[in-house]
Design an enzyme around this catalytic site. Structure first.
Site, PDB file in Angstrom:
ATOM      1  N   HIS A  71      33.400  44.317  36.701  1.00 51.55           N
ATOM      2  CA  HIS A  71      32.912  45.669  36.377  1.00 51.55           C
ATOM      3  C   HIS A  71      33.541  46.693  37.315  1.00 51.55           C
ATOM      4  CE1 HIS A  71      29.679  48.209  34.615  1.00 51.55           C
ATOM      5  NE2 HIS A  71      29.819  48.887  35.738  1.00 51.55           N
TER       6      HIS A  71
ATOM      7  N   ASP B  51      23.038  55.283  13.037  1.00 48.04           N
ATOM      8  CA  ASP B  51      21.829  55.654  13.784  1.00 48.04           C
ATOM      9  C   ASP B  51      21.519  54.531  14.771  1.00 48.04           C
ATOM     10  OD1 ASP B  51      18.435  56.665  12.794  1.00 48.04           O
ATOM     11  OD2 ASP B  51      19.282  56.062  14.726  1.00 48.04           O
TER      12      ASP B  51
ATOM     13  N   LYS C 193      19.840  44.093  26.693  1.00 49.64           N
ATOM     14  CA  LYS C 193      20.574  45.354  26.887  1.00 49.64           C
ATOM     15  C   LYS C 193      22.079  45.086  26.879  1.00 49.64           C
ATOM     16  CE  LYS C 193      22.694  48.703  29.447  1.00 49.64           C
ATOM     17  NZ  LYS C 193      24.035  48.634  30.107  1.00 49.64           N
TER      18      LYS C 193
ATOM     19  N   GLU D   1      30.345  53.292  29.513  1.00 51.77           N
ATOM     20  CA  GLU D   1      30.268  52.310  30.604  1.00 51.77           C
ATOM     21  C   GLU D   1      31.549  51.507  30.739  1.00 51.77           C
ATOM     22  OE1 GLU D   1      26.840  49.800  30.272  1.00 51.77           O
ATOM     23  OE2 GLU D   1      27.332  48.654  32.080  1.00 51.77           O
TER      24      GLU D   1
HETATM   25  P1  HMG Z   1      39.874  39.299  33.667  1.00 53.79           P
HETATM   26  O1  HMG Z   1      39.668  37.861  34.003  1.00 53.79           O
HETATM   27  O2  HMG Z   1      40.486  40.206  34.680  1.00 53.79           O
HETATM   28  O3  HMG Z   1      40.682  39.402  32.291  1.00 53.79           O
HETATM   29  O4  HMG Z   1      38.463  39.889  33.199  1.00 53.79           O
HETATM   30  P2  HMG Z   1      42.128  38.755  32.003  1.00 53.79           P
HETATM   31  O5  HMG Z   1      43.114  39.448  32.871  1.00 53.79           O
HETATM   32  O6  HMG Z   1      42.048  37.271  32.045  1.00 53.79           O
HETATM   33  O7  HMG Z   1      42.348  39.216  30.473  1.00 53.79           O
HETATM   34  C1  HMG Z   1      41.722  38.474  29.447  1.00 53.79           C
HETATM   35  C2  HMG Z   1      41.401  39.435  28.358  1.00 53.79           C
HETATM   36  O8  HMG Z   1      40.381  40.304  28.798  1.00 53.79           O
HETATM   37  C3  HMG Z   1      42.553  40.302  27.991  1.00 53.79           C
HETATM   38  O9  HMG Z   1      43.329  39.597  27.050  1.00 53.79           O
HETATM   39  C4  HMG Z   1      41.881  41.496  27.393  1.00 53.79           C
HETATM   40  O10 HMG Z   1      41.548  41.248  26.061  1.00 53.79           O
HETATM   41  C5  HMG Z   1      40.616  41.577  28.253  1.00 53.79           C
HETATM   42  P3  HMG Z   1      44.759  40.191  26.583  1.00 53.79           P
HETATM   43  O11 HMG Z   1      44.479  41.398  25.751  1.00 53.79           O
HETATM   44  O12 HMG Z   1      45.516  40.510  27.847  1.00 53.79           O
HETATM   45  O13 HMG Z   1      45.398  39.093  25.793  1.00 53.79           O
HETATM   46  N1  HMG Z   1      40.829  42.501  29.375  1.00 53.79           N
HETATM   47  C6  HMG Z   1      40.858  43.821  29.250  1.00 53.79           C
HETATM   48  N2  HMG Z   1      40.740  44.613  28.169  1.00 53.79           N
HETATM   49  C7  HMG Z   1      40.805  45.938  28.391  1.00 53.79           C
HETATM   50  N3  HMG Z   1      41.005  46.488  29.599  1.00 53.79           N
HETATM   51  C8  HMG Z   1      41.137  45.736  30.705  1.00 53.79           C
HETATM   52  C9  HMG Z   1      41.066  44.329  30.550  1.00 53.79           C
HETATM   53  N4  HMG Z   1      41.158  43.277  31.418  1.00 53.79           N
HETATM   54  C10 HMG Z   1      41.011  42.174  30.661  1.00 53.79           C
HETATM   55  N5  HMG Z   1      41.319  46.297  31.886  1.00 53.79           N
HETATM   56  C11 HMG Z   1      36.819  41.458  32.721  1.00 53.79           C
HETATM   57  C12 HMG Z   1      38.121  41.236  33.407  1.00 53.79           C
HETATM   58  C13 HMG Z   1      36.208  42.785  33.137  1.00 53.79           C
HETATM   59  C14 HMG Z   1      37.080  41.452  31.207  1.00 53.79           C
HETATM   60  C15 HMG Z   1      35.858  40.297  33.096  1.00 53.79           C
HETATM   61  O14 HMG Z   1      35.702  40.295  34.529  1.00 53.79           O
HETATM   62  C16 HMG Z   1      34.504  40.420  32.447  1.00 53.79           C
HETATM   63  O15 HMG Z   1      34.372  40.233  31.260  1.00 53.79           O
HETATM   64  N6  HMG Z   1      33.484  40.720  33.270  1.00 53.79           N
HETATM   65  C17 HMG Z   1      32.156  40.912  32.752  1.00 53.79           C
HETATM   66  C18 HMG Z   1      31.894  42.382  32.796  1.00 53.79           C
HETATM   67  C19 HMG Z   1      30.847  42.731  31.786  1.00 53.79           C
HETATM   68  O16 HMG Z   1      30.271  41.913  31.118  1.00 53.79           O
HETATM   69  N7  HMG Z   1      30.650  44.017  31.692  1.00 53.79           N
HETATM   70  C20 HMG Z   1      29.705  44.521  30.681  1.00 53.79           C
HETATM   71  C21 HMG Z   1      28.934  45.727  31.167  1.00 53.79           C
HETATM   72  S1  HMG Z   1      27.698  45.270  32.295  1.00 53.79           S
HETATM   73  C22 HMG Z   1      26.453  44.612  31.253  1.00 53.79           C
HETATM   74  O17 HMG Z   1      26.685  44.006  30.244  1.00 53.79           O
HETATM   75  C23 HMG Z   1      25.048  44.776  31.673  1.00 53.79           C
HETATM   76  C24 HMG Z   1      24.464  43.494  32.257  1.00 53.79           C
HETATM   77  O18 HMG Z   1      23.352  43.869  33.022  1.00 53.79           O
HETATM   78  C25 HMG Z   1      24.036  42.568  31.115  1.00 53.79           C
HETATM   79  C26 HMG Z   1      23.235  41.371  31.636  1.00 53.79           C
HETATM   80  O19 HMG Z   1      22.618  41.465  32.719  1.00 53.79           O
HETATM   81  O20 HMG Z   1      23.242  40.352  30.908  1.00 53.79           O
HETATM   82  C27 HMG Z   1      25.468  42.815  33.143  1.00 53.79           C
END
Ligand code: HMG
Length: 417
Positions: A369, A272, A256, A80
């Protein structure tokens, strides 16, 4: 289906040939199965049955984790988008303090079901009076691992009335060291059953480990400062947490999101993940199904996040040694025990939960995302080079349009640029 009788006696190559023929697979479709990389077919064929190939998952490294003062790189295997990025960002926002974590001893619960009992009270009394003899018998099956602190520590017995008559359930508490412990526990339970049958004059039926490893929990906590994450994120997380506490549909997704991170580390380290999932969700359901994390504001108005859950995970054992990546992942993480691994996993689960809730509670989950998923869509639309993929993803994100047909139009335009 006669063609597949005795399928298991064939070699992996012969099995694949038969499946290929039966399902008219192309050369490419079979190559993706056999292009097994580090997991060579012989090893895979010894790990599970009826092997015809191997599957692959991306392995990413979550960064910025400081756990009990130790900088930790966290390998995560997951399909994901944004899970690894989210964990990394959430961890960065805890710095410089990072996560505080702790883990219980590796105590697993092993259960023996005894049926056909005439006199429940006398049987229970006999078990209690002869506890020392029973534990000595159990320890005979763990002599080879006593040096690692493993052994049967205690047991409790209870009567349960069922539709099939009264039963006695004997719950053993067994220390399994750095193993996950299911094999060790199940062997011990089968070995100690005869003496339980003698003492109860009953019949031992199920002898099996419980995946609700409630004596083997890990905890982690972190503080997200308002100056860094902002008031809106803090209020958004608190509102989301309240929603999950009061609504089981939301709570399911809340948990989740936590397991997104925890499972990814479990898969990366050859653990596991099904037993990890079972333990986590049954623990969350003890009483009423609740979030595995809790949040509150401290006296400074900063957000404190906490997680506690059972984590029966291994850093040693056949499953770990049969996985080509587990040893490398554990070395990258620099963890030396089951407890340390559990503390990392709990911290990652908390980080992923904070990231999801803070995004959901402010800008919504899709912004981040889909920004990352856009690269997948660009590649799916035919973009080949990283430059093409990034440029198409950038335009899709600007337009907030992640449709594949639109991606193809954008790709054509980018190629004309
Ligand atoms: P951003 O604001 O664009 O990040 O966030 P940034 O540019 O400020 O960077 C900050 C740090 O984020 C970076 O620090 C990286 O560590 C990391 P640095 O290393 O530069 O010092 N980072 C990345 N790491 C790897 N690849 C990248 C990247 N970009 C930033 N491309 C971000 C972008 C996606 C991190 C933010 O928008 C976010 O956290 N969004 C939440 C998305 C999320 O939680 N996804 C999880 C899957 S969906 C899920 O959990 C299911 C759900 O249903 C759960 C629920 O309902 O509770 C949602």
């Amino acid at each position: 289906m006669g063609k597949f009788s005795g399928f298991y006696r064939l070699s992996p190559e012969e099995r694949l040939r038969l499946v290929k023929q039966e399902r008219s697979l192309t050369g490419d479709e079979t190559k993706v199965l056999t292009d097994s990389g580090a997991l060579e077919m012989g090893k895979a064929d010894r790990a599970i049955e009826n092997v015809i190939g191997a599957v692959h998952l991306p392995l990413g490294i979550a960064t910025n984790f400081v756990i009990n003062g130790k900088e930790t790189l966290v390998p995560m295997a997951v399909e994901e988008p944004s899970v690894v990025a989210a964990a990394s960002r959430a961890a960065k926002q805890t710095l410089p303090d990072g996560f505080k974590a702790e883990a219980d001893e590796s105590i697993m619960i092993g259960q023996v079901q005894i049926t056909g009992i005439e006199d429940i009270n006398t049987s229970l009394k006999n078990l209690e009076v002869n506890k020392k003899e029973v534990l000595n018998k159990a320890s005979e099956y763990m002599k080879h691992v006593e040096q690692y602190g493993c052994g049967a520590r205690d047991f409790g017995a209870k009567a349960v009335q069922t539709d099939r008559g009264a039963m006695i359930i004997v719950n053993f508490h067994i220390n399994v060291g750095n193993a996950q412990g299911a094999n060790m526990v199940n062997t011990t339970l089968e070995g100690v059953s005869p003496i339980l049958e003698q003492l109860t004059e009953g019949k031992a039926k199920l002898r099996i480990v419980s995946n609700l490893a409630s004596e083997r929990k890990a905890k982690a906590s972190a503080v997200w400062k308002k100056e860094l994450v902002g008031k809106a994120a803090i209020e958004g997380v608190l509102d989301a947490h309240e929603f999950a506490k009061r609504d089981i549909y939301r709570c399911s997704t809340h948990n989740k999101g936590i397991m997104n991170g925890i499972d990814a580390v479990a898969v990366a380290t050859g653990n596991d993940w099904r037993s990890v999932e079972a333990g986590a969700h049954t623990f969350a359901a003890m009483g009423r199904y609740q979030p595995l994390t809790h949040y509150y504001k401290n006296e400074n108005g900063d957000l404190v996040g906490e997680i506690e859950l059972p984590l029966a995970v291994a850093t040693v054992g056949p499953a770990i040694s049969s996985s080509p990546t587990a040893g490398t992942s554990l070395k990258i993480m620099d963890v030396g025990s089951s407890q340390e691994l559990a503390m990392v996993m709990a911290s990652v689960g908390l980080a992923n939960n904070f990231a999801a809730l803070s995004a959901l509670g402010t800008v919504g989950i899709q912004k981040g995302h889909m920004k990352l998923h856009a690269r997948n869509i660009a590649a799916y639309a035919g973009a080949r080079t990283n430059q093409e993929i990034d440029r198409v993803a950038e335009i899709l994100t600007e337009e907030k349009n992640f449709n594949v047909e639109r991606a193809k139009e954008v790709l054509e335009r980018v190629r004309e640029e």
